[in-house]
Scaffold this motif. Structure first.
Motif, PDB file in Angstrom:
ATOM      1  N   MET A   7       0.789  -0.152 -11.906  1.00 44.57           N
ATOM      2  CA  MET A   7       0.482  -0.894 -10.678  1.00 44.57           C
ATOM      3  C   MET A   7       0.790  -2.381 -10.827  1.00 44.57           C
ATOM      4  SD  MET A   7      -3.086   0.851  -9.426  1.00 44.57           S
ATOM      5  CE  MET A   7      -3.147   2.542  -8.878  1.00 44.57           C
ATOM      6  N   ARG A   8       0.424  -2.915 -12.015  1.00 45.82           N
ATOM      7  CA  ARG A   8       0.644  -4.345 -12.238  1.00 45.82           C
ATOM      8  C   ARG A   8       2.136  -4.666 -12.285  1.00 45.82           C
ATOM      9  NH1 ARG A   8      -2.044  -4.540 -16.466  1.00 45.82           N
ATOM     10  NH2 ARG A   8      -4.085  -5.022 -15.556  1.00 45.82           N
ATOM     11  N   MET A   9       2.912  -3.765 -12.783  1.00 44.49           N
ATOM     12  CA  MET A   9       4.350  -3.972 -12.877  1.00 44.49           C
ATOM     13  C   MET A   9       5.006  -3.921 -11.487  1.00 44.49           C
ATOM     14  SD  MET A   9       7.126  -1.737 -15.031  1.00 44.49           S
ATOM     15  CE  MET A   9       6.700  -0.274 -14.060  1.00 44.49           C
ATOM     16  N   ALA A  49       0.828  -1.207   0.000  1.00 44.52           N
ATOM     17  CA  ALA A  49       0.000   0.000   0.000  1.00 44.52           C
ATOM     18  C   ALA A  49       0.861   1.254   0.000  1.00 44.52           C
ATOM     19  CB  ALA A  49      -0.931  -0.005   1.207  1.00 44.52           C
ATOM     20  N   THR A  50       1.966   1.207   0.749  1.00 43.77           N
ATOM     21  CA  THR A  50       2.860   2.365   0.778  1.00 43.77           C
ATOM     22  C   THR A  50       3.453   2.637  -0.602  1.00 43.77           C
ATOM     23  OG1 THR A  50       3.411   1.892   3.086  1.00 43.77           O
ATOM     24  CG2 THR A  50       4.918   3.312   1.869  1.00 43.77           C
ATOM     25  N   ILE A  51       3.836   1.557  -1.271  1.00 41.91           N
ATOM     26  CA  ILE A  51       4.405   1.719  -2.621  1.00 41.91           C
ATOM     27  C   ILE A  51       3.390   2.362  -3.557  1.00 41.91           C
ATOM     28  CG2 ILE A  51       5.217   0.460  -4.655  1.00 41.91           C
ATOM     29  CD1 ILE A  51       6.503  -1.555  -2.784  1.00 41.91           C
ATOM     30  N   HIS A  52       2.173   1.807  -3.604  1.00 44.60           N
ATOM     31  CA  HIS A  52       1.172   2.305  -4.551  1.00 44.60           C
ATOM     32  C   HIS A  52       0.621   3.668  -4.129  1.00 44.60           C
ATOM     33  CE1 HIS A  52       0.957  -1.127  -7.224  1.00 44.60           C
ATOM     34  NE2 HIS A  52       0.978  -1.938  -6.166  1.00 44.60           N
ATOM     35  N   ARG A  53       0.506   3.884  -2.841  1.00 45.02           N
ATOM     36  CA  ARG A  53       0.009   5.186  -2.391  1.00 45.02           C
ATOM     37  C   ARG A  53       0.985   6.290  -2.786  1.00 45.02           C
ATOM     38  NH1 ARG A  53      -1.616   5.416   3.748  1.00 45.02           N
ATOM     39  NH2 ARG A  53       0.565   4.743   3.894  1.00 45.02           N
ATOM     40  N   ASN A  54       2.271   6.029  -2.542  1.00 49.27           N
ATOM     41  CA  ASN A  54       3.271   7.029  -2.924  1.00 49.27           C
ATOM     42  C   ASN A  54       3.295   7.230  -4.439  1.00 49.27           C
ATOM     43  OD1 ASN A  54       3.958   7.289  -0.240  1.00 49.27           O
ATOM     44  ND2 ASN A  54       5.686   5.857  -0.365  1.00 49.27           N
ATOM     45  N   GLN A  55       3.211   6.082  -5.156  1.00 51.90           N
ATOM     46  CA  GLN A  55       3.246   6.193  -6.621  1.00 51.90           C
ATOM     47  C   GLN A  55       2.021   6.929  -7.148  1.00 51.90           C
ATOM     48  OE1 GLN A  55       1.171   4.331  -8.916  1.00 51.90           O
ATOM     49  NE2 GLN A  55       2.205   5.292 -10.681  1.00 51.90           N
ATOM     50  N   MET A  56       0.826   6.602  -6.587  1.00 49.54           N
ATOM     51  CA  MET A  56      -0.410   7.228  -7.047  1.00 49.54           C
ATOM     52  C   MET A  56      -0.427   8.717  -6.693  1.00 49.54           C
ATOM     53  SD  MET A  56      -3.259   6.924  -8.645  1.00 49.54           S
ATOM     54  CE  MET A  56      -3.509   5.164  -8.751  1.00 49.54           C
ATOM     55  N   ASP A  57      -0.018   9.042  -5.475  1.00 49.37           N
ATOM     56  CA  ASP A  57       0.010  10.450  -5.077  1.00 49.37           C
ATOM     57  C   ASP A  57       0.982  11.236  -5.950  1.00 49.37           C
ATOM     58  OD1 ASP A  57      -1.868  10.140  -3.089  1.00 49.37           O
ATOM     59  OD2 ASP A  57      -0.405   9.753  -1.506  1.00 49.37           O
ATOM     60  N   GLN A  58       2.124  10.617  -6.234  1.00 50.91           N
ATOM     61  CA  GLN A  58       3.089  11.301  -7.093  1.00 50.91           C
ATOM     62  C   GLN A  58       2.539  11.459  -8.509  1.00 50.91           C
ATOM     63  OE1 GLN A  58       6.865   9.323  -7.304  1.00 50.91           O
ATOM     64  NE2 GLN A  58       7.765  10.812  -8.702  1.00 50.91           N
ATOM     65  N   PHE A  59       1.875  10.416  -9.002  1.00 52.55           N
ATOM     66  CA  PHE A  59       1.305  10.459 -10.349  1.00 52.55           C
ATOM     67  C   PHE A  59       0.259  11.566 -10.458  1.00 52.55           C
ATOM     68  CE2 PHE A  59      -1.749   9.118 -13.542  1.00 52.55           C
ATOM     69  CZ  PHE A  59      -0.932   8.783 -14.608  1.00 52.55           C
ATOM     70  N   ILE A  60      -0.667  11.611  -9.482  1.00 50.37           N
ATOM     71  CA  ILE A  60      -1.720  12.637  -9.509  1.00 50.37           C
ATOM     72  C   ILE A  60      -1.119  14.016  -9.335  1.00 50.37           C
ATOM     73  CG2 ILE A  60      -3.790  13.475  -8.339  1.00 50.37           C
ATOM     74  CD1 ILE A  60      -4.238  10.980 -10.008  1.00 50.37           C
ATOM     75  N   ASN A  61      -0.142  14.117  -8.440  1.00 55.56           N
ATOM     76  CA  ASN A  61       0.468  15.427  -8.184  1.00 55.56           C
ATOM     77  C   ASN A  61       1.199  15.942  -9.423  1.00 55.56           C
ATOM     78  OD1 ASN A  61       1.122  17.572  -6.267  1.00 55.56           O
ATOM     79  ND2 ASN A  61       3.230  16.829  -6.452  1.00 55.56           N
ATOM     80  N   GLU A  62       1.922  15.035 -10.089  1.00 54.41           N
ATOM     81  CA  GLU A  62       2.604  15.449 -11.324  1.00 54.41           C
ATOM     82  C   GLU A  62       1.597  15.875 -12.384  1.00 54.41           C
ATOM     83  OE1 GLU A  62       4.915  12.115 -12.444  1.00 54.41           O
ATOM     84  OE2 GLU A  62       6.520  12.479 -10.984  1.00 54.41           O
ATOM     85  N   THR A  63       0.494  15.133 -12.489  1.00 53.35           N
ATOM     86  CA  THR A  63      -0.522  15.473 -13.488  1.00 53.35           C
ATOM     87  C   THR A  63      -1.155  16.829 -13.196  1.00 53.35           C
ATOM     88  OG1 THR A  63      -0.984  13.122 -13.781  1.00 53.35           O
ATOM     89  CG2 THR A  63      -2.616  14.670 -14.619  1.00 53.35           C
ATOM     90  N   LYS A  64      -1.467  17.062 -11.924  1.00 46.75           N
ATOM     91  CA  LYS A  64      -2.084  18.344 -11.555  1.00 46.75           C
ATOM     92  C   LYS A  64      -1.121  19.505 -11.785  1.00 46.75           C
ATOM     93  CE  LYS A  64      -4.523  18.512  -7.779  1.00 46.75           C
ATOM     94  NZ  LYS A  64      -4.910  18.360  -6.367  1.00 46.75           N
TER      95      LYS A  64
END
Length: 505
Positions: free
Chosen positions: A184-186, A44-59
């Motif tokens: 995520m799958r990777m 969860a930590t891996i995906h949460r950090n990745q997702m937050d970074q992904f959304i933050n970069e997009t925004k």
């Protein structure tokens, strides 16, 4: 195995084994669940950090693009601005594979320009994320997946383009869902990952086939950049691996409990054997007593007559050779009388006269006899008595018989110039009498038989002397023990309860 043994077997082996196996399984299961939770938290930590970074970069990218578009709209006319914006949008979408399309909408939600024509016939004014962007004047993310006309699932992000603090246009980007899923799958191919909105409605999921209904291990974690929840689940449960471990532990416990059961059974058999041996000894003594009670008087009466006649014949025939025969006859008659007396003591207990006496008085009375016996055997004899009175409740005659018998045994076992010591000590509740000698001692294998009837190491012994002593001492509520080491002498320890303690009981 009788009923009693089956009960012991159940409570020592079966029941503890079942409880131990259940406890082991629960312990291992709790530990496995804890390890699984730790793994889920790590994923969860891996995906949460990745997702937050992904959304933050997009925004951030959308905000920068919105500022750029705002400057273009202010510096050029609308036609030139639209063409310039379209070039900028295509240039940005071409550099980043996350975008399925980037569009610029007017205030009413109609398409002005974009990287493709998928939204050309649509008005997005009533989309929730468009309303949020207009209302908050900030970037908004869609709470649900949209499927475009090319069957491409996307998540929309809307950013307002401001002019003089008013929304001039709306910038919309479509984030490709397959791109997010591939990332995520990777990262964690063995886990199922779901994203749900604040209303716990699933937005999309990855590897959903890995999560089984019954064995699913799941954990939910909120994202920092969005009001979404990250749900991590897996059916990679370690519960199945617990069965072999539990079986091995159960087998080991079962073997150990069987060993314990065998030890308990051995102790019980040993105690039972000891009890049966004591019963056999008691039966022997009872048989001897029964025989003695029935025949003692019949033996003693003719013995008395025979002894008297022998004395008369001894007076009549005084030839030296006859004197030898008469001496042997008299000695054997006395020996028969002694054996009969010991039989009577070994028999059933009879009413005996008990007196409360100072044990020292008995030793004072016996001291001349014991000392003369010591002189006869050329043995050094020493008596040690305390100064205070020692009162015990005993039969004086029988106690004298015990002391004379024990000292005589010591003298007979000694070589010349040996030493015998008799010591009396007073304790808090008992008095202790120790009769020690420095004779040859008793062999270790003979120690356990010295109180058995008819066991003797003397050529002319009856094997009843120590049995009689033990019987007498135990009738007084005391104990008698013998300590000996072959070649280093023997100590006889007698313990008698003091009169005050005995009467209190």
């Amino acid at each position: 195995m009788d009923k009693h043994e089956r009960s012991i077997y159940f409570f020592i082996v079966i029941l503890p084994a079942i409880l131990a196996i259940i406890g082991c399984y629960h312990f291992l299961a709790d530990r496995a669940n804890e390890q699984q939770r730790e793994k889920l938290e790590w994923v969860a930590t891996i995906h949460r950090n990745q997702m937050d970074q992904f959304i933050n970069e997009t925004k951030v990218g959308m905000d920068i693009l919105a500022v750029t578009i705002e400057e273009e709209l202010q510096s050029l006319d609308k036609a030139a601005a639209a063409q310039k914006v379209q070039v900028t949008l295509k240039k940005m979408a071409g550099k980043d594979p996350r975008y399925g399309g980037i569009y610029i909408l007017d205030f009413e939600g109609s398409l002005l320009s974009g990287t493709n024509d998928l939204l050309k016939q649509y008005n997005l004014r009533n989309k929730p994320y468009i309303k949020d962007a207009l209302l908050t004047k900030d970037t908004a993310v869609s709470d649900e997946v949209e499927t475009l006309s090319n069957n491409q699932p996307v998540i929309a992000i809307a950013a307002p383009v401001m002019k003089d603090e008013h929304v001039e246009a709306i910038l919309v980007s479509h984030i490709r869902l397959d791109y997010m899923k591939n990332i995520m799958r990777m990262l964690t191919p063995e886990y199922s990952i779901s994203i749900e909105n604040a209303k716990q409605i699933p937005i999309f999921s990855v590897n959903e086939k890995l999560a089984a209904d019954e064995d699913e291990q799941a954990a939910k974690y909120p994202l920092a950049q969005l009001p979404w929840n990250l749900v991590i689940s897996t059916n990679d449960s370690e519960q199945n691996s617990l069965l072999p471990l539990t079986a091995m532990f159960g087998a080991a416990i079962f073997m150990l409990l069987h060993i314990l059961f065998l030890l308990v059974k051995y102790v019980m058999l040993k105690r039972q054997t000891k009890f049966e041996r004591m019963q056999q000894e008691a039966q022997k003594l009872e048989l001897i007593g029964t025989l003695a009670a029935g025949t003692a008087h019949e033996i003693r009466n003719p013995l008395t007559g025979i002894k008297g006649l022998v004395q008369l014949l001894n007076e009549k025939y005084d030839h030296p050779e006859d004197e030898l025969y008469f001496t042997v006859i008299d000695k054997e008659i006395n020996r028969i009388n002694q054996i009969v007396s010991e039989f009577l003591i070994l028999g059933k207990p009879t009413a005996q006269t008990m007196q409360t006496v100072d044990i020292r008085e008995i030793l004072f009375d016996l001291n001349p006899l014991i000392r003369s016996e010591a002189n006869l055997y050329s043995i050094q004899y020493e008596l040690t008595l305390p100064e205070q009175e020692i009162w015990v409740h005993i039969n004086m005659d029988q106690m004298k018989q015990v002391l004379l018998n024990l000292t005589k045994n010591a003298f007979e076992a000694m070589r010349k110039e040996g030493q015998v010591n008799v010591i009396i000590l007073m304790g808090e509740e008992h008095c202790h009498i120790a009769i020690s000698d420095n004779g040859p001692g008793i062999k270790k294998e003979d120690l356990e038989f010295i109180f058995k009837p008819f066991f003797t190491s003397k050529e002319d012994g009856t094997g009843l002397g120590l049995v009689v002593c033990k019987r007498i001492i135990e009738s007084f509520g005391g104990t008698i023990e013998i300590e000996s080491e072959f070649g280093f002498g023997t100590v006889v320890n007698i313990t008698l309860p003091l009169y005050s303690h005995q009467s209190a009981e």
